[in-house]
Scaffold this motif. Structure first.
Motif, PDB file in Angstrom:
ATOM      1  N   ILE A 389      37.120  62.940  51.549  1.00  0.00           N
ATOM      2  CA  ILE A 389      37.347  61.790  52.435  1.00  0.00           C
ATOM      3  C   ILE A 389      37.059  60.483  51.704  1.00  0.00           C
ATOM      4  CG2 ILE A 389      36.559  60.644  54.532  1.00  0.00           C
ATOM      5  CD1 ILE A 389      38.303  63.135  54.984  1.00  0.00           C
ATOM      6  N   ALA A 390      35.966  60.436  50.930  1.00  0.00           N
ATOM      7  CA  ALA A 390      35.627  59.225  50.183  1.00  0.00           C
ATOM      8  C   ALA A 390      36.708  58.903  49.152  1.00  0.00           C
ATOM      9  CB  ALA A 390      34.272  59.394  49.503  1.00  0.00           C
ATOM     10  N   ALA A 391      37.197  59.919  48.435  1.00  0.00           N
ATOM     11  CA  ALA A 391      38.236  59.719  47.432  1.00  0.00           C
ATOM     12  C   ALA A 391      39.533  59.246  48.072  1.00  0.00           C
ATOM     13  CB  ALA A 391      38.471  61.017  46.655  1.00  0.00           C
ATOM     14  N   PHE A 392      39.907  59.876  49.170  1.00  0.00           N
ATOM     15  CA  PHE A 392      41.156  59.517  49.845  1.00  0.00           C
ATOM     16  C   PHE A 392      41.126  58.070  50.336  1.00  0.00           C
ATOM     17  CE2 PHE A 392      43.460  58.966  53.838  1.00  0.00           C
ATOM     18  CZ  PHE A 392      44.745  59.325  53.466  1.00  0.00           C
ATOM     19  N   ASN A 393      40.044  57.678  51.001  1.00  0.00           N
ATOM     20  CA  ASN A 393      39.980  56.347  51.595  1.00  0.00           C
ATOM     21  C   ASN A 393      39.855  55.249  50.546  1.00  0.00           C
ATOM     22  OD1 ASN A 393      39.744  56.335  54.800  1.00  0.00           O
ATOM     23  ND2 ASN A 393      38.857  58.220  54.031  1.00  0.00           N
ATOM     24  N   CYS A 394      39.100  55.505  49.471  1.00  0.00           N
ATOM     25  CA  CYS A 394      39.025  54.514  48.396  1.00  0.00           C
ATOM     26  C   CYS A 394      40.397  54.329  47.745  1.00  0.00           C
ATOM     27  CB  CYS A 394      37.996  54.953  47.351  1.00  0.00           C
ATOM     28  SG  CYS A 394      36.370  54.219  47.606  1.00  0.00           S
ATOM     29  N   SER A 395      41.133  55.423  47.594  1.00  0.00           N
ATOM     30  CA  SER A 395      42.473  55.339  47.015  1.00  0.00           C
ATOM     31  C   SER A 395      43.411  54.572  47.930  1.00  0.00           C
ATOM     32  CB  SER A 395      43.024  56.748  46.759  1.00  0.00           C
ATOM     33  OG  SER A 395      42.205  57.450  45.856  1.00  0.00           O
ATOM     34  N   GLN A 396      43.308  54.797  49.239  1.00  0.00           N
ATOM     35  CA  GLN A 396      44.138  54.057  50.187  1.00  0.00           C
ATOM     36  C   GLN A 396      43.822  52.561  50.152  1.00  0.00           C
ATOM     37  OE1 GLN A 396      46.338  55.157  53.292  1.00  0.00           O
ATOM     38  NE2 GLN A 396      46.916  56.380  51.518  1.00  0.00           N
ATOM     39  N   LEU A 397      42.539  52.226  50.108  1.00  0.00           N
ATOM     40  CA  LEU A 397      42.141  50.820  50.017  1.00  0.00           C
ATOM     41  C   LEU A 397      42.667  50.179  48.737  1.00  0.00           C
ATOM     42  CD1 LEU A 397      38.492  51.054  51.373  1.00  0.00           C
ATOM     43  CD2 LEU A 397      40.264  49.533  52.267  1.00  0.00           C
ATOM     44  N   THR A 398      42.630  50.919  47.639  1.00  0.00           N
ATOM     45  CA  THR A 398      43.153  50.411  46.370  1.00  0.00           C
ATOM     46  C   THR A 398      44.639  50.130  46.486  1.00  0.00           C
ATOM     47  OG1 THR A 398      41.507  51.719  45.176  1.00  0.00           O
ATOM     48  CG2 THR A 398      43.346  50.858  43.894  1.00  0.00           C
ATOM     49  N   ALA A 399      45.379  51.046  47.118  1.00  0.00           N
ATOM     50  CA  ALA A 399      46.823  50.877  47.268  1.00  0.00           C
ATOM     51  C   ALA A 399      47.154  49.652  48.111  1.00  0.00           C
ATOM     52  CB  ALA A 399      47.434  52.138  47.888  1.00  0.00           C
ATOM     53  N   PHE A 400      46.481  49.486  49.247  1.00  0.00           N
ATOM     54  CA  PHE A 400      46.756  48.344  50.124  1.00  0.00           C
ATOM     55  C   PHE A 400      46.342  47.033  49.451  1.00  0.00           C
ATOM     56  CE2 PHE A 400      46.493  51.545  53.686  1.00  0.00           C
ATOM     57  CZ  PHE A 400      47.823  51.419  54.062  1.00  0.00           C
ATOM     58  N   SER A 401      45.249  47.042  48.704  1.00  0.00           N
ATOM     59  CA  SER A 401      44.820  45.841  47.987  1.00  0.00           C
ATOM     60  C   SER A 401      45.836  45.455  46.916  1.00  0.00           C
ATOM     61  CB  SER A 401      43.441  46.078  47.351  1.00  0.00           C
ATOM     62  OG  SER A 401      43.013  44.946  46.646  1.00  0.00           O
ATOM     63  N   LEU A 402      46.392  46.455  46.228  1.00  0.00           N
ATOM     64  CA  LEU A 402      47.398  46.187  45.200  1.00  0.00           C
ATOM     65  C   LEU A 402      48.668  45.601  45.815  1.00  0.00           C
ATOM     66  CD1 LEU A 402      48.215  46.409  42.227  1.00  0.00           C
ATOM     67  CD2 LEU A 402      48.987  48.747  42.690  1.00  0.00           C
ATOM     68  N   VAL A 403      49.091  46.131  46.961  1.00  0.00           N
ATOM     69  CA  VAL A 403      50.285  45.602  47.647  1.00  0.00           C
ATOM     70  C   VAL A 403      50.060  44.148  48.029  1.00  0.00           C
ATOM     71  CG1 VAL A 403      51.696  45.788  49.739  1.00  0.00           C
ATOM     72  CG2 VAL A 403      51.041  47.854  48.498  1.00  0.00           C
ATOM     73  N   GLU A 404      48.899  43.841  48.584  1.00  0.00           N
ATOM     74  CA  GLU A 404      48.590  42.456  48.951  1.00  0.00           C
ATOM     75  C   GLU A 404      48.580  41.548  47.727  1.00  0.00           C
ATOM     76  OE1 GLU A 404      45.086  41.320  51.619  1.00  0.00           O
ATOM     77  OE2 GLU A 404      44.516  40.499  49.683  1.00  0.00           O
ATOM     78  N   THR A 405      48.015  42.020  46.629  1.00  0.00           N
ATOM     79  CA  THR A 405      47.946  41.224  45.402  1.00  0.00           C
ATOM     80  C   THR A 405      49.333  40.888  44.879  1.00  0.00           C
ATOM     81  OG1 THR A 405      45.857  42.298  44.825  1.00  0.00           O
ATOM     82  CG2 THR A 405      47.015  41.164  43.058  1.00  0.00           C
ATOM     83  N   LEU A 406      50.243  41.845  44.954  1.00  0.00           N
ATOM     84  CA  LEU A 406      51.592  41.645  44.424  1.00  0.00           C
ATOM     85  C   LEU A 406      52.444  40.743  45.313  1.00  0.00           C
ATOM     86  CD1 LEU A 406      52.397  45.297  43.217  1.00  0.00           C
ATOM     87  CD2 LEU A 406      51.788  43.317  41.805  1.00  0.00           C
ATOM     88  N   PHE A 407      52.339  40.905  46.622  1.00  0.00           N
ATOM     89  CA  PHE A 407      53.237  40.192  47.531  1.00  0.00           C
ATOM     90  C   PHE A 407      52.645  38.899  48.100  1.00  0.00           C
ATOM     91  CE2 PHE A 407      55.018  44.460  47.588  1.00  0.00           C
ATOM     92  CZ  PHE A 407      56.391  44.203  47.539  1.00  0.00           C
ATOM     93  N   PHE A 408      51.327  38.815  48.193  1.00  0.00           N
ATOM     94  CA  PHE A 408      50.701  37.628  48.777  1.00  0.00           C
ATOM     95  C   PHE A 408      49.590  37.099  47.871  1.00  0.00           C
ATOM     96  CE2 PHE A 408      52.171  40.261  52.367  1.00  0.00           C
ATOM     97  CZ  PHE A 408      53.096  39.379  52.927  1.00  0.00           C
ATOM     98  N   PRO A 409      49.937  36.638  46.674  1.00  0.00           N
ATOM     99  CA  PRO A 409      48.897  36.155  45.749  1.00  0.00           C
ATOM    100  C   PRO A 409      48.156  34.936  46.262  1.00  0.00           C
ATOM    101  CG  PRO A 409      51.092  35.603  44.944  1.00  0.00           C
ATOM    102  CD  PRO A 409      51.287  36.530  46.096  1.00  0.00           C
ATOM    103  N   GLN A 410      48.779  34.179  47.207  1.00  0.00           N
ATOM    104  CA  GLN A 410      48.125  32.980  47.719  1.00  0.00           C
ATOM    105  C   GLN A 410      46.847  33.305  48.475  1.00  0.00           C
ATOM    106  OE1 GLN A 410      50.979  34.221  48.752  1.00  0.00           O
ATOM    107  NE2 GLN A 410      51.189  34.152  50.982  1.00  0.00           N
ATOM    108  N   VAL A 411      46.723  34.563  48.958  1.00  0.00           N
ATOM    109  CA  VAL A 411      45.539  34.947  49.737  1.00  0.00           C
ATOM    110  C   VAL A 411      44.280  34.874  48.891  1.00  0.00           C
ATOM    111  CG1 VAL A 411      44.408  36.865  50.923  1.00  0.00           C
ATOM    112  CG2 VAL A 411      46.813  36.373  51.367  1.00  0.00           C
ATOM    113  N   TYR A 412      44.354  35.342  47.639  1.00  0.00           N
ATOM    114  CA  TYR A 412      43.155  35.372  46.802  1.00  0.00           C
ATOM    115  C   TYR A 412      43.075  34.193  45.838  1.00  0.00           C
ATOM    116  CZ  TYR A 412      46.355  37.424  43.343  1.00  0.00           C
ATOM    117  OH  TYR A 412      47.406  37.646  42.495  1.00  0.00           O
ATOM    118  N   LYS A 413      44.086  33.341  45.816  1.00  0.00           N
ATOM    119  CA  LYS A 413      44.039  32.157  44.958  1.00  0.00           C
ATOM    120  C   LYS A 413      43.490  30.938  45.701  1.00  0.00           C
ATOM    121  CE  LYS A 413      47.894  33.364  41.888  1.00  0.00           C
ATOM    122  NZ  LYS A 413      49.275  33.023  41.461  1.00  0.00           N
ATOM    123  N   SER A 414      43.267  31.088  46.992  1.00  0.00           N
ATOM    124  CA  SER A 414      42.929  29.934  47.836  1.00  0.00           C
ATOM    125  C   SER A 414      41.435  29.814  48.043  1.00  0.00           C
ATOM    126  CB  SER A 414      43.632  30.072  49.184  1.00  0.00           C
ATOM    127  OG  SER A 414      43.265  31.285  49.790  1.00  0.00           O
ATOM    128  N   GLY A 415      40.687  29.667  46.987  1.00  0.00           N
ATOM    129  CA  GLY A 415      39.241  29.563  47.116  1.00  0.00           C
ATOM    130  C   GLY A 415      38.782  28.269  47.736  1.00  0.00           C
TER     131      GLY A 415
END
Length: 496
Positions: A389-415
Motif C-alpha cells: 500500500i505504501a509503495a502503490f500510494n507513493c508511486s501514485q503521488l509521484t505520477a500526479f506530481s509529475l503531471v502537474e509539473t509538466l502541464f502547470f509549471p506556474q503552480v510551483y514557480k509562483s513563490g
C-alpha cells in the motif's frame, strides 16, 4: 486458551497452509497498476485541455460533463467494460493529447494588478493547497466509491474483489489507500504545531483525537445495526462479526496521539511504521496469532472480531507511512532559499526515492528467491500488505506530481504570488469534480455506502444484464458526483 483449542487451531492452520496456493503474482499487481493508471491518464487529458485551451474555465455544463466523463466514467470503464484491456483505455485517453497540442494555444488572460504594499504585506501560506494532492485524493475516493457498488454486479471481475486470505486485488488496495491518504492529511496539524514551536500535552492530544473519533465510531455502530437489521450480505472474514471499516478509522486518531510521544524517541513516522509493521509480522510468524486469526473459533466478542482487532495494527502502520509522506509533500518548501523549480525537483526526487524504498522493501519481504517469501494478506493487514500500500500510494503521488509539473509549471514557480493569485492558480489546475470529492470525502463515502445498500435491497444485482448494470452504475456515479459538486459550489464542508 486450552491446550486442546490450541492444537485444533494449529491443525486447522496446517491444513489451510497445505491447501494454500498464493495469488500473489507479478501479473496481478501489474494488472492493478494498469487499471489504476487510468486515473493519471485521464488527468493528463484533462490537464492538456485546461492548460492549452482553458476548456474548464469558465466551468460550464459542458465542462462539467467532460470533467465527469474523464475523472469518474473513465475509472468506471476501467473496472468494468475495459477490465480485460486497461492498457487500451489508457492509450485512448492519452492519444488526444497530441491533437490538443497541435492546436493553437489560447492566449493567457491578463492578470489584475495588485498594489505593491498589499503584495508585500502578505505572508505566503506555509502549507498551501497543492493540486496534485487534491487530484490524488479525489481519484482515490472516486475509485473506492465506484468499486463498493460495482463489485455486486457480474460486470465487475471477481479478481478485482477482496481476497479471502492471501493475494492482491483492486479492492484490497482501495481500503489501504483510504487509510494512507488519511495519514497524509493528518500531517497538517502536526506541521502547524512544529511551525508554531508548540508542543501539545498528551492528555490534550488524546482528548482532541477522541472528539474526532466519536463521529466515525457512531457511523460504525449505525452501519453495524443497519447491516444486521436488514440482513445485508457480508463476509465475516473481512473484519469480523461486528467490526467494520468505520471502527478501524475511528480508532486511528487516539493511537496516533500516543505515537506522537514515541516520535520523540524515533523522529521518523516512516521508521515507526516499519517498526510497527515488522513487530506485528514477527508476532504473526513466531506465535499462534496467524493461526488464531485465520482459523480460530468465534466463541466470544473478542474472537468474533479478531480480524478487525489485529489488522488494526497493519492499518496503523499504513496511516503512519501516509503521515510520513505528508510531512514532506504538504509544506510549501523542503529547504529554505531554493527556487520554485528547485523545490519541485527536490519534491519529485524525494517522492521517487520513497517510492523506490517502499518497492524494494516490498520485494524483499515477498520474493521467493531472495526475500522472506511472505504473501500479501489484506485480512491480516500484514507487513507485505502494508509495504504494498505504501509503495502503490507513493508511486501514485509521484505520477500526479509529475503531471502537474509538466502541464502547470506556474503552480510551483509562483513563490511570490499573492494568496488570491495562488488560489486562482490552484482552481485552474484542479479538476472541479476531484476537488469536490476531496473536500467532503468521508461524507460522500458514507452516502456511497447508503446508496450501495439501497441498490442491493431493490435490485437483484447478480442477475441484471451488463447493460443494465452499466446504467445503474452511471446513475449512481452521477448522483455522487452531482452531490459532491453541489456541496463544493455552495462552499459546504462536512467535517467528520
Amino acid at each position: 486458551m486450552s491446550r486442546a483449542a490450541e492444537q485444533a487451531i494449529k491443525a486447522s492452520y496446517k491444513a489451510l497452509k497445505e491447501d494454500f496456493v498464493s495469488n500473489l503474482t507479478g501479473g496481478e499487481i501489474s494488472e492493478i497498476n494498469y487499471v489504476t493508471a487510468v486515473a493519471p491518464a485521464a488527468v493528463i487529458l484533462w490537464s492538456a485541455l485546461q492548460s492549452r485551451q482553458a476548456f474548464f474555465k469558465p466551468y460550464t455544463p459542458l465542462a462539467f460533463a467532460v470533467d465527469f466523463l474523464l475523472n469518474v466514467s473513465a475509472i468506471l470503464l476501467a473496472t468494468t467494460l475495459y477490465a480485460n484491456t486497461p492498457i487500451l483505455l489508457n492509450l485512448l485517453l492519452v492519444a488526444p493529447v497530441a491533437i490538443i497540442y497541435s492546436l493553437p494555444k489560447l492566449p493567457a488572460p491578463k492578470k489584475a494588478k495588485i498594489p505593491p504594499k498589499q503584495a508585500k504585506d502578505e505572508a505566503p501560506n506555509p502549507l498551501p493547497k497543492k493540486p496534485f494532492l487534491t487530484t490524488y485524493r479525489g481519484a482515490m475516493l472516486v475509485i473506492t466509491c465506484l468499486a463498493i457498488l460495482a463489485v455486486d454486479f457480474r460486470i465487475f471481475p471477481r479478481r478485482f474483489a477482496k481476497v479471502e486470505n492471501w493475494g492482491t486485488s483492486l479492492m484490497d488496495v482501495g481500503v489501504g489507500s483510504f487509510v494512507f491518504s488519511a495519514g497524509v492529511v493528518a500531517a497538517r496539524p502536526v506541521l502547524k504545531e512544529q511551525m508554531a514551536g508548540n508542543s501539545t500535552p498528551l492528555g490534550t492530544r488524546l482528548y482532541q483525537s477522541i472528539r474526532h473519533s466519536v463521529p466515525l465510531l457512531v457511523l460504525g455502530v449505525i452501519r453495524l445495526y443497519s447491516v444486521k437489521g436488514l440482513d445485508y450480505a457480508e463476509h465475516v472474514t473481512e473484519y469480523g462479526v461486528h467490526w467494520n471499516f468505520f471502527f478501524t478509522l475511528g480508532f486511528l486518531p487516539p493511537f496516533m496521539a500516543l505515537f506522537q510521544s514515541a516520535f520523540q524517541f524515533i523522529p521518523s513516522y516512516a521508521g515507526l511504521a516499519i517498526l510497527l509493521g515488522a513487530a506485528y509480522q514477527i508476532a504473526l510468524e513466531f506465535t499462534d496469532l496467524k493461526a488464531f486469526v485465520l482459523t480460530g473459533p468465534r466463541t466470544n466478542l473478542f474472537n468474533k472480531n479478531r480480524e478487525g482487532i489485529f489488522s488494526f495494527f497493519g492499518y496503523l502502520a499504513i496511516f503512519l507511512a501516509g503521515q510520513s509522506t505528508g510531512m514532506f509533500i504538504l509544506p510549501r518548501s523542503l529547504s529554505a532559499g531554493a527556487t520554485g523549480i528547485q523545490q519541485r525537483k527536490r519534491l519529485l526526487l524525494t517522492l521517487s526515492a520513497w517510492s523506490g524504498i517502499w518497492i524494494l522493501l516490498f520485494m524483499a519481504t515477498t520474493s521467493y528467491k531472495y526475500g522472506l517469501s511472505l504473501s500479501v494478506s489484506r485480512r491480516l493487514a500484514n507487513l507485505p500488505y502494508f509495504l504494498w500500500i505504501a509503495a502503490f500510494n507513493c508511486s501514485q503521488l509521484t505520477a500526479f506530481s509529475l503531471v502537474e509539473t509538466l502541464f502547470f509549471p506556474q503552480v510551483y514557480k509562483s513563490g511570490s504570488s499573492s494568496a488570491k493569485e495562488e488560489e486562482e492558480m490552484y482552481r485552474s489546475s484542479t479538476s472541479r469534480v476531484l476537488e469536490a470529492f476531496n473536500r467532503n470525502g468521508l461524507a460522500i463515502f458514507l452516502v456511497a455506502n447508503l446508496l450501495t445498500g439501497l441498490v442491493n435491497l431493490t435490485v437483484p444485482t447478480l442477475h441484471v444484464s451488463n447493460l443494465a448494470a452499466m446504467g445503474i452504475l452511471m446513475v449512481y456515479a452521477g448522483v455522487l458526483t452531482g452531490l459532491a459538486v453541489v456541496l463544493d459550489v455552495y462552499g459546504i464542508s462536512i467535517k467528520m
